[in-house]
Scaffold this active site. Structure first.
Site, PDB file in Angstrom:
ATOM      1  N   GLY A  32     -24.555   3.671   4.489  1.00 30.48           N
ATOM      2  CA  GLY A  32     -23.610   4.332   3.170  1.00 30.48           C
ATOM      3  C   GLY A  32     -24.507   4.178   2.109  1.00 30.48           C
ATOM      4  O   GLY A  32     -23.908   2.334   1.488  1.00 30.48           O
ATOM      5  N   VAL A  33     -24.595   4.876   1.255  1.00 31.36           N
ATOM      6  CA  VAL A  33     -24.973   3.838  -0.403  1.00 31.36           C
ATOM      7  C   VAL A  33     -24.319   4.893  -1.131  1.00 31.36           C
ATOM      8  O   VAL A  33     -24.844   5.638  -2.543  1.00 31.36           O
ATOM      9  CB  VAL A  33     -26.259   4.505  -0.217  1.00 31.36           C
ATOM     10  CG1 VAL A  33     -27.090   3.524   0.201  1.00 31.36           C
ATOM     11  CG2 VAL A  33     -27.029   6.096  -0.375  1.00 31.36           C
ATOM     12  N   GLY A  34     -22.804   4.826  -0.774  1.00 32.48           N
ATOM     13  CA  GLY A  34     -21.911   5.390  -1.903  1.00 32.48           C
ATOM     14  C   GLY A  34     -22.044   4.085  -3.347  1.00 32.48           C
ATOM     15  O   GLY A  34     -22.831   3.693  -3.144  1.00 32.48           O
ATOM     16  N   LYS A  57       1.036  -1.264   0.060  1.00 34.28           N
ATOM     17  CA  LYS A  57      -0.130   0.077   0.170  1.00 34.28           C
ATOM     18  C   LYS A  57       0.720   1.513  -0.015  1.00 34.28           C
ATOM     19  O   LYS A  57       1.828   1.191   0.131  1.00 34.28           O
ATOM     20  CB  LYS A  57      -1.059  -0.184   1.611  1.00 34.28           C
ATOM     21  CG  LYS A  57      -2.072   0.539   1.075  1.00 34.28           C
ATOM     22  CD  LYS A  57      -3.144  -0.335   0.759  1.00 34.28           C
ATOM     23  CE  LYS A  57      -4.700   1.009   0.561  1.00 34.28           C
ATOM     24  NZ  LYS A  57      -5.560   0.551   0.271  1.00 34.28           N
ATOM     25  N   VAL A 111     -19.943   2.144  -3.879  1.00 39.34           N
ATOM     26  CA  VAL A 111     -20.375   0.263  -3.290  1.00 39.34           C
ATOM     27  C   VAL A 111     -21.829  -0.056  -2.738  1.00 39.34           C
ATOM     28  O   VAL A 111     -22.814  -0.987  -3.121  1.00 39.34           O
ATOM     29  CB  VAL A 111     -19.331  -0.838  -2.114  1.00 39.34           C
ATOM     30  CG1 VAL A 111     -19.810  -2.345  -2.034  1.00 39.34           C
ATOM     31  CG2 VAL A 111     -17.786  -0.601  -2.937  1.00 39.34           C
TER      32      VAL A 111
HETATM   33  P1  NAD Z   1     -18.139   6.441  -0.767  1.00 32.98           P
HETATM   34  O1  NAD Z   1     -17.253   7.093  -0.475  1.00 32.98           O
HETATM   35  O2  NAD Z   1     -18.485   6.575  -2.342  1.00 32.98           O
HETATM   36  O3  NAD Z   1     -19.665   5.394  -0.526  1.00 32.98           O
HETATM   37  C1  NAD Z   1     -19.138   5.936   1.221  1.00 32.98           C
HETATM   38  C2  NAD Z   1     -20.176   6.402   1.497  1.00 32.98           C
HETATM   39  O4  NAD Z   1     -20.819   6.284   2.991  1.00 32.98           O
HETATM   40  C3  NAD Z   1     -20.860   8.124   1.225  1.00 32.98           C
HETATM   41  O5  NAD Z   1     -22.318   7.739   0.946  1.00 32.98           O
HETATM   42  C4  NAD Z   1     -21.305   8.163   2.689  1.00 32.98           C
HETATM   43  O6  NAD Z   1     -21.981   9.882   2.654  1.00 32.98           O
HETATM   44  C5  NAD Z   1     -21.553   7.231   3.285  1.00 32.98           C
HETATM   45  N1  NAD Z   1     -21.065   7.409   4.815  1.00 32.98           N
HETATM   46  C6  NAD Z   1     -19.791   8.233   5.194  1.00 32.98           C
HETATM   47  N2  NAD Z   1     -19.944   7.780   7.022  1.00 32.98           N
HETATM   48  C7  NAD Z   1     -21.496   7.772   7.108  1.00 32.98           C
HETATM   49  C8  NAD Z   1     -21.729   7.087   7.983  1.00 32.98           C
HETATM   50  N3  NAD Z   1     -21.565   7.057   9.646  1.00 32.98           N
HETATM   51  N4  NAD Z   1     -23.438   7.144   8.495  1.00 32.98           N
HETATM   52  C9  NAD Z   1     -24.022   6.393   6.551  1.00 32.98           C
HETATM   53  N5  NAD Z   1     -23.236   7.133   6.115  1.00 32.98           N
HETATM   54  C10 NAD Z   1     -21.714   7.194   5.736  1.00 32.98           C
HETATM   55  O7  NAD Z   1     -16.918   4.205  -0.698  1.00 32.98           O
HETATM   56  P2  NAD Z   1     -17.265   3.744  -1.212  1.00 32.98           P
HETATM   57  O8  NAD Z   1     -16.331   3.088  -2.846  1.00 32.98           O
HETATM   58  O9  NAD Z   1     -18.600   2.916  -1.943  1.00 32.98           O
HETATM   59  O10 NAD Z   1     -16.531   2.325  -0.437  1.00 32.98           O
HETATM   60  C11 NAD Z   1     -17.345   2.122   0.738  1.00 32.98           C
HETATM   61  C12 NAD Z   1     -17.234   0.956   1.335  1.00 32.98           C
HETATM   62  O11 NAD Z   1     -16.515  -0.165   0.685  1.00 32.98           O
HETATM   63  C13 NAD Z   1     -15.373   1.487   2.698  1.00 32.98           C
HETATM   64  O12 NAD Z   1     -14.924   1.409   3.094  1.00 32.98           O
HETATM   65  C14 NAD Z   1     -14.319   1.230   1.350  1.00 32.98           C
HETATM   66  O13 NAD Z   1     -12.875   1.077   1.587  1.00 32.98           O
HETATM   67  C15 NAD Z   1     -14.785  -0.093   1.013  1.00 32.98           C
HETATM   68  N6  NAD Z   1     -14.439  -1.303  -0.293  1.00 32.98           N
HETATM   69  C16 NAD Z   1     -14.640  -0.200  -1.662  1.00 32.98           C
HETATM   70  C17 NAD Z   1     -14.739  -0.945  -2.548  1.00 32.98           C
HETATM   71  C18 NAD Z   1     -14.249  -0.573  -3.935  1.00 32.98           C
HETATM   72  O14 NAD Z   1     -13.564  -0.508  -4.993  1.00 32.98           O
HETATM   73  N7  NAD Z   1     -14.738   1.050  -3.910  1.00 32.98           N
HETATM   74  C19 NAD Z   1     -13.602  -2.345  -2.693  1.00 32.98           C
HETATM   75  C20 NAD Z   1     -13.729  -2.607  -1.767  1.00 32.98           C
HETATM   76  C21 NAD Z   1     -14.120  -2.278  -0.465  1.00 32.98           C
END
Ligand code: NAD
Length: 358
Positions: free
Chosen positions: A179-181, A80, A183
């Protein structure tokens, strides 16, 4: 305590610190293991308070990548990189070009990709100075938007856990998603299509409304997600959602989601086990992200186009690995996170032993 005695150091093969006066780059590349192949793991840009904090993060994240890559059955080790700086204000092309030179300096022992604070556009600058970059846009080997793949892996994992713990399919199962980002939103779509009833939360009200409207979901405030009546809790926001404080509030019998580092500490994992809650270890169920990156590295190394079928086969294999973890934990009456760590370590040492015997 010296670096070598620190618990996070745990057998790291190499830790490299880089400084570039012209661009202001301060970065650390941590390589935990190259036993299974070149180390792979994203680059994080974060405004760390001290260089020691950055080092600690790099070490923890890099070791976690060794375990994640082994569980995803990839011929990749764990590494990393972290760049010290505010991703909103301190990014320049020169900074990422200097980062590219740093990656090149470790001579192919580390492949970088996106992580928090780093975008494909940033990586394009790094790529000018090294070929060891995945997560780029616009070339035949590119894996494209990475988030549907981890979401598909998490979806398959949720389905497996529900079958095992609740003895049913997903139709009518109540799933709370935190969290509806990237993933979480894709996961919500897939679960909705499979007939699950969703309860969603996010601190981003706009995203929350949009995803809830598309998936017929109930909305709750971020602080209320731990108290809802759900069969499954899917953490898809930041790390540390499962702690000794939040755990007693959960009514779900399954915890399976995409977030990294879901357990605030190992004691939370032990307590989950004691309460009979089935926990899908995060770095196993969310391995789809690195599988996607590995698909791109494979295509780049072979000078071929990205192969979605290879990725899909790895996702199938990931579900089997999750099943292996759950089976062994049940058989040995042990917490799933402990069993996953053990299997990951043995997959790494197994390759090392095979190589030594050859
Ligand atoms: P993202 O930033 O797109 O989504 C995260 C969401 O969580 C956002 O919408 C944010 O507003 C919300 N959030 C933050 N704090 C919060 C809280 N306290 N309560 C409710 N919602 C909250 O990130 P992502 O890419 O969707 O990743 C989400 C998780 O999955 C992270 O932990 C990331 O490390 C992990 N992950 C992501 C990937 C990838 O390819 N994107 C792969 C493996 C793991």
């Amino acid at each position: 305590m010296t670096l070598f005695d620190s618990p996070s150091f745990e057998g790291h093969q190499g830790v490299h610190a880089f400084y570039d006066a012209a661009s202001g780059l301060k970065c650390i590349i941590a390589i935990h293991s190259t036993v299974r192949g070149p180390a792979a793991g994203g680059c994080r840009m974060w405004n760390y308070a001290t260089a020691e904090d950055a080092l600690e993060d790099a070490l923890k994240l890099s070791r976690a990548m060794s375990y994640k890559n082994a569980m995803a059955d990839l011929e990749l080790g764990g590494g990393k990189s972290v760049i010290i700086g505010d991703a909103r204000t301190a990014k320049t092309p020169a900074l990422f070009e200097a980062f590219g030179r740093a990656v090149e300096d470790v001579g192919g022992r580390y492949w970088t990709a996106e992580d928090v604070g780093v975008s494909p556009a940033d990586l394009a600058h790094a790529r000018k100075h090294t070929r060891y970059v995945a997560g780029l846009d616009g070339h035949p080997a590119a894996s494209g938007d990475p988030s549907p793949i981890p979401a598909e892996g998490v979806f398959r994992g949720v389905r497996l856990c529900v079958e095992r713990a609740l003895k049913r399919d997903l139709d009518g199962v109540r799933v709370a998603i935190q969290g509806v980002g990237h993933v979480g939103a894709h996961l919500a779509e897939k679960l909705h299509a499979a007939g699950a009833k969703l309860i969603l939360t996010d601190v981003n009200a706009e995203a929350l409304r949009r995803v809830a409207a598309a998936t017929d979901a109930e909305i709750v405030a971020p602080s209320a997600i731990f108290d809802v009546d759900a069969d499954v809790f899917a953490p898809c926001a930041l790390g540390g959602a499962i702690s000794l404080d939040t755990l007693p509030r959960l009514r779900a019998r399954v915890i399976a989601g995409g977030a990294n580092n879901q357990l605030a500490d190992p004691a939370a994992g032990v307590e989950l086990f004691r309460r009979g809650i089935l926990y899908a270890p995060d770095y196993v169920i969310n391995g789809g992200g690195i599988i996607n990156v590995a698909g791109e590295i494979r295509a780049l190394e072979r000078d071929e186009a990205f192969d979605p079928e290879w990725v899909d086969a790895k996702l199938d294999r990931l579900a089997l690995t999750l099943e292996e973890v759950l089976e062994q934990a049940l058989r040995e009456h042990r917490p799933t996170h402990e069993v996953a760590n053990e299997i990951a370590r043995s997959r790494i040492s197994g390759v090392a032993e095979k190589r030594a015997a050859a």
